[in-house]
Design a protein around this motif. Structure first.
Motif, short mmCIF file in Angstrom:
data_model
loop_
_atom_site.label_atom_id
_atom_site.label_comp_id
_atom_site.label_asym_id
_atom_site.label_seq_id
_atom_site.Cartn_x
_atom_site.Cartn_y
_atom_site.Cartn_z
N ALA A 1 -102.97 -48.23 -18.64
CA ALA A 1 -104.30 -48.43 -18.05
C ALA A 1 -104.85 -49.81 -18.40
O ALA A 1 -105.47 -50.48 -17.58
N VAL A 2 -104.60 -50.27 -19.63
CA VAL A 2 -105.07 -51.60 -20.05
C VAL A 2 -104.33 -52.70 -19.29
O VAL A 2 -104.94 -53.61 -18.74
N VAL A 3 -103.01 -52.60 -19.23
CA VAL A 3 -102.20 -53.64 -18.60
C VAL A 3 -102.44 -53.67 -17.08
O VAL A 3 -102.22 -54.69 -16.44
N ALA A 4 -102.93 -52.59 -16.51
CA ALA A 4 -103.29 -52.61 -15.09
C ALA A 4 -104.51 -53.51 -14.85
O ALA A 4 -104.72 -53.99 -13.74
N ILE A 5 -105.28 -53.78 -15.90
CA ILE A 5 -106.47 -54.63 -15.80
C ILE A 5 -106.16 -56.07 -16.21
O ILE A 5 -106.62 -57.02 -15.60
N THR A 6 -105.38 -56.22 -17.28
CA THR A 6 -105.08 -57.56 -17.81
C THR A 6 -103.66 -57.55 -18.36
O THR A 6 -103.25 -56.56 -18.99
N PRO A 7 -102.89 -58.61 -18.17
CA PRO A 7 -101.49 -58.59 -18.58
C PRO A 7 -101.25 -58.71 -20.08
O PRO A 7 -100.12 -58.58 -20.53
N LEU A 8 -102.29 -58.96 -20.87
CA LEU A 8 -102.14 -59.16 -22.31
C LEU A 8 -101.12 -60.27 -22.59
O LEU A 8 -100.19 -60.11 -23.36
N GLY A 9 -101.34 -61.40 -21.94
CA GLY A 9 -100.42 -62.52 -22.05
C GLY A 9 -100.62 -63.34 -23.31
O GLY A 9 -101.73 -63.46 -23.83
N MET A 10 -99.52 -63.86 -23.80
CA MET A 10 -99.51 -64.78 -24.94
C MET A 10 -98.35 -65.73 -24.70
O MET A 10 -97.18 -65.34 -24.86
N GLY A 11 -98.66 -66.95 -24.27
CA GLY A 11 -97.59 -67.90 -23.98
C GLY A 11 -96.67 -67.38 -22.89
O GLY A 11 -97.12 -66.97 -21.83
N ASN A 12 -95.38 -67.35 -23.18
CA ASN A 12 -94.36 -66.89 -22.23
C ASN A 12 -94.08 -65.40 -22.33
O ASN A 12 -93.00 -64.95 -21.97
N TYR A 13 -95.03 -64.63 -22.85
CA TYR A 13 -94.85 -63.20 -23.05
C TYR A 13 -96.05 -62.45 -22.47
O TYR A 13 -97.15 -62.98 -22.39
N ALA B 1 -113.75 -57.28 -21.29
CA ALA B 1 -113.76 -56.34 -22.41
C ALA B 1 -114.35 -55.00 -21.98
O ALA B 1 -113.83 -53.94 -22.34
N ALA B 2 -115.42 -55.03 -21.20
CA ALA B 2 -116.04 -53.79 -20.74
C ALA B 2 -115.08 -52.98 -19.86
O ALA B 2 -114.98 -51.74 -20.00
N ARG B 3 -114.34 -53.65 -18.97
CA ARG B 3 -113.39 -52.95 -18.11
C ARG B 3 -112.25 -52.34 -18.94
O ARG B 3 -111.79 -51.22 -18.67
N VAL B 4 -111.80 -53.08 -19.96
CA VAL B 4 -110.72 -52.58 -20.82
C VAL B 4 -111.20 -51.39 -21.64
O VAL B 4 -110.49 -50.38 -21.75
N VAL B 5 -112.40 -51.46 -22.19
CA VAL B 5 -112.94 -50.33 -22.96
C VAL B 5 -113.05 -49.09 -22.08
O VAL B 5 -112.69 -47.98 -22.49
N GLU B 6 -113.54 -49.26 -20.86
CA GLU B 6 -113.66 -48.11 -19.95
C GLU B 6 -112.28 -47.53 -19.63
O GLU B 6 -112.11 -46.31 -19.56
N ALA B 7 -111.29 -48.39 -19.43
CA ALA B 7 -109.93 -47.91 -19.15
C ALA B 7 -109.37 -47.13 -20.33
O ALA B 7 -108.74 -46.08 -20.15
N ILE B 8 -109.58 -47.63 -21.55
CA ILE B 8 -109.13 -46.91 -22.74
C ILE B 8 -109.81 -45.55 -22.80
O ILE B 8 -109.17 -44.51 -23.00
N TYR B 9 -111.12 -45.54 -22.60
CA TYR B 9 -111.88 -44.29 -22.67
C TYR B 9 -111.37 -43.28 -21.64
O TYR B 9 -111.16 -42.10 -21.95
N GLN B 10 -111.17 -43.71 -20.42
CA GLN B 10 -110.75 -42.80 -19.36
C GLN B 10 -109.33 -42.27 -19.57
O GLN B 10 -109.03 -41.13 -19.21
N ALA B 11 -108.44 -43.07 -20.16
CA ALA B 11 -107.04 -42.65 -20.37
C ALA B 11 -106.85 -41.90 -21.69
O ALA B 11 -105.79 -41.30 -21.90
N HIS B 12 -107.83 -41.94 -22.55
CA HIS B 12 -107.73 -41.36 -23.90
C HIS B 12 -107.90 -39.85 -23.85
O HIS B 12 -108.62 -39.32 -23.00
N SER B 13 -107.27 -39.14 -24.77
CA SER B 13 -107.40 -37.68 -24.82
C SER B 13 -108.58 -37.21 -25.67
O SER B 13 -108.93 -36.04 -25.63
N TYR B 14 -109.21 -38.11 -26.41
CA TYR B 14 -110.31 -37.71 -27.30
C TYR B 14 -111.65 -37.68 -26.58
O TYR B 14 -111.89 -38.46 -25.66
N GLU B 15 -112.52 -36.82 -27.06
CA GLU B 15 -113.91 -36.79 -26.59
C GLU B 15 -114.66 -38.04 -27.06
O GLU B 15 -115.49 -38.58 -26.34
#
Length: 152
Positions: free
Chosen positions: A34-46, A94-108
């Motif tokens: 869900a996170v990588v669907a929003i941002t590639p988490l790039g660092m240099g050539n990775y 950051a807000a979009r990533v936090v929402e994606a984590i929240y929606q994909a997470h199993s915790y309340e």
């Protein structure tokens, strides 16, 4: 306190955001997809750059109003990990990533943290001859790494 980036001969220290969350290890792939669907988490050539800790034990007790209902005993959940990754200093992202984590997470009530930090980024200098680089050392670095996931 250092409040701005700086450079050395080899690296740039950039102001970034460190995002971390705790989750059962079995949930991490779903959350990171869900996170990588929003941002590639790039660092240099990775890309898809993140760190996952070893399994730990999470401790908590549900109170009145929790989905599990109030309990008197403290729960202990083994197999919980912490995952962290860096983002550009962009509150909207950051807000979009936090929402994606929240929606994909199993915790309340997922544990999600964001901290500002300075992080290194290489300047891409040619250091193929550096004897300390993994490609110039012996040992298991030379072995082909097995892919974590083919569909990622």
């Amino acid at each position: 306190m250092i409040d701005s980036g700086f450079e050395t001969k080899s690296v740039r220290m950039q102001l970034l955001l460190l995002v971390s969350f705790q989750a059962p290890a079995a949930d991490v792939d779903r959350i990171m997809d869900a996170v990588v669907a929003i941002t590639p988490l790039g660092m240099g050539n990775y890309d898809s750059n993140a760190f996952q800790s070893a399994d730990g034990v999470e401790r908590y007790r549900p109170l009145e109003g929790a989905a599990a209902g109030a309990e008197t005993l403290l729960r202990q959940r083994p197999g919980t990990v912490e995952v962290s990754f860096e983002l550009p200093d962009d509150q909207g992202l950051a807000a979009r990533v936090v929402e994606a984590i929240y929606q994909a997470h199993s915790y309340e009530e997922p544990v999600i943290r964001i901290q500002p930090l300075l992080a290194s980024r290489t300047k891409g200098l040619d250091d193929r001859a550096n004897p300390n680089r993994w490609w110039n050392t012996a040992g298991d670095w030379k072995k082909a790494a097995s892919p974590v996931r083919e569909d990622a």
